[in-house]
Design a protein around this motif. Sequence first.
Motif, PDB file in Angstrom:
ATOM      1  N   LEU A 237       0.768  -1.172   0.094  1.00  0.00           N
ATOM      2  CA  LEU A 237       0.176  -0.028   0.026  1.00  0.00           C
ATOM      3  C   LEU A 237       0.938   1.226  -0.139  1.00  0.00           C
ATOM      4  O   LEU A 237       1.763   1.375   0.629  1.00  0.00           O
ATOM      5  N   ASN A 238       0.529   2.168  -0.995  1.00  0.00           N
ATOM      6  CA  ASN A 238       1.330   3.365  -0.811  1.00  0.00           C
ATOM      7  C   ASN A 238       2.415   3.531  -2.079  1.00  0.00           C
ATOM      8  O   ASN A 238       3.081   4.495  -2.152  1.00  0.00           O
ATOM      9  N   TRP A 239       2.441   2.081  -2.749  1.00  0.00           N
ATOM     10  CA  TRP A 239       3.715   1.995  -3.649  1.00  0.00           C
ATOM     11  C   TRP A 239       2.965   1.384  -4.985  1.00  0.00           C
ATOM     12  O   TRP A 239       1.897   0.700  -4.745  1.00  0.00           O
ATOM     13  N   PRO A 240       3.817   1.216  -6.147  1.00  0.00           N
ATOM     14  CA  PRO A 240       3.032   0.658  -7.249  1.00  0.00           C
ATOM     15  C   PRO A 240       3.191  -0.575  -7.009  1.00  0.00           C
ATOM     16  O   PRO A 240       4.001  -1.379  -6.158  1.00  0.00           O
ATOM     17  N   ALA A 241       2.418  -1.427  -7.753  1.00  0.00           N
ATOM     18  CA  ALA A 241       2.384  -3.001  -7.629  1.00  0.00           C
ATOM     19  C   ALA A 241       3.532  -3.444  -8.223  1.00  0.00           C
ATOM     20  O   ALA A 241       4.005  -3.150  -8.852  1.00  0.00           O
ATOM     21  N   GLY A 242       3.732  -4.574  -7.294  1.00  0.00           N
ATOM     22  CA  GLY A 242       5.154  -5.329  -7.769  1.00  0.00           C
ATOM     23  C   GLY A 242       6.163  -4.648  -6.949  1.00  0.00           C
ATOM     24  O   GLY A 242       7.371  -5.351  -7.071  1.00  0.00           O
ATOM     25  N   SER A 243       5.936  -3.773  -6.195  1.00  0.00           N
ATOM     26  CA  SER A 243       7.370  -3.224  -5.228  1.00  0.00           C
ATOM     27  C   SER A 243       7.716  -4.091  -4.209  1.00  0.00           C
ATOM     28  O   SER A 243       6.933  -4.068  -3.242  1.00  0.00           O
ATOM     29  N   ALA A 244       8.772  -4.700  -4.486  1.00  0.00           N
ATOM     30  CA  ALA A 244       9.154  -5.906  -3.271  1.00  0.00           C
ATOM     31  C   ALA A 244       9.900  -5.171  -2.219  1.00  0.00           C
ATOM     32  O   ALA A 244      10.520  -3.998  -2.235  1.00  0.00           O
TER      33      ALA A 244
END
Length: 338
Positions: A237-244
């Motif tokens: 949450l709060n970041w683009p999808a896929g941000s590990a």
Amino acid sequence: MTAHPDLLRTPLCDLLGCDVPVILAGMGGVARSELAAAVALAGGYPTLGMVREDPALIASEVAALRRATDKPFAVNLIPAATEPGLLDAQIGTCLDLGVTTFSFFWDVVPDAVERVKKAGCKVLHQIGNIEAARRAEAVGADVLIAQGCEAGGHVHGRTGAFALADSVLTAASVPVVISGGITTGRGLAAALGMGAVGVQCGTAFLATTEAFAHDYHKRRIIDATSEDTVLTDGFVLNWPAGSAVRVLKNSVTAGFGDRLLGHDPAQIPSEVIAYDGDTPRFRQSTDSPMRTTTGELEAMSLYAGQGVDAVTSVVSAGDRLRYMADDARRCLSELQHG
């Protein structure tokens, strides 16, 4: 009588104005003025972690750091993960304050790099793959920070730190710093031995008295081993999808089972589990617990790199840096003299 040269003196020290080629990672929320000042006063190079922070906080933290020391520093921003209007205000505030060095991360955003370069600033750009390294250098980065997948917090690539650095050192014409899983002098010595000009450390400095992280997070760090960390995009949450991110295992990661990757932030409910003052913190958000956080700390993002095995106590940042530097000098001296 000729003085012996310092085995840790590298071009990074001359470029950034530090005595030891160790950069404090710009950990959001954690690397505030108290920690940055402690690292600077011990000879390292500090970065203020101001990711998506209000420009007013940036101004107050820069002022506090300057009251504590006149040593140089960088401000860390993440253009690709920041709303454009806020990013514009952040950069503008930094330039108005006379900040001379920026640290950027995640996708390379040419406009941001070019803006601060035109203002005469230096740019450190952390990258996670060779293509990003090439893009960052092409738009003017002065230093490339090769981040391996061992790193705690947000991890952009999937290659180990030293393997990535080997490729970047071959391809780049600017100085290269290695980041990811480095918490000891042996790691620093290894980085210098392969041709890097320094290292960047986060986990080692998170477990210090000056870090703004919550004591619960620090305790979890010192009790952990590398096998207690996982790479997941479940805290997104709060970041683009896929941000590990690399975090310590907790009740949330246990709930993921074998599905550590592939989470869609649009499908994650906004469930409040903690607060910083009046600001809510949500389950599966990227927020880690700060000194000011109350609530379900165990369920939050507990960032940690794979170098946690060597971090077995909470000490001052100055002591941690001095231990690391002394150990690195010993390792390098032994290599020189057999």
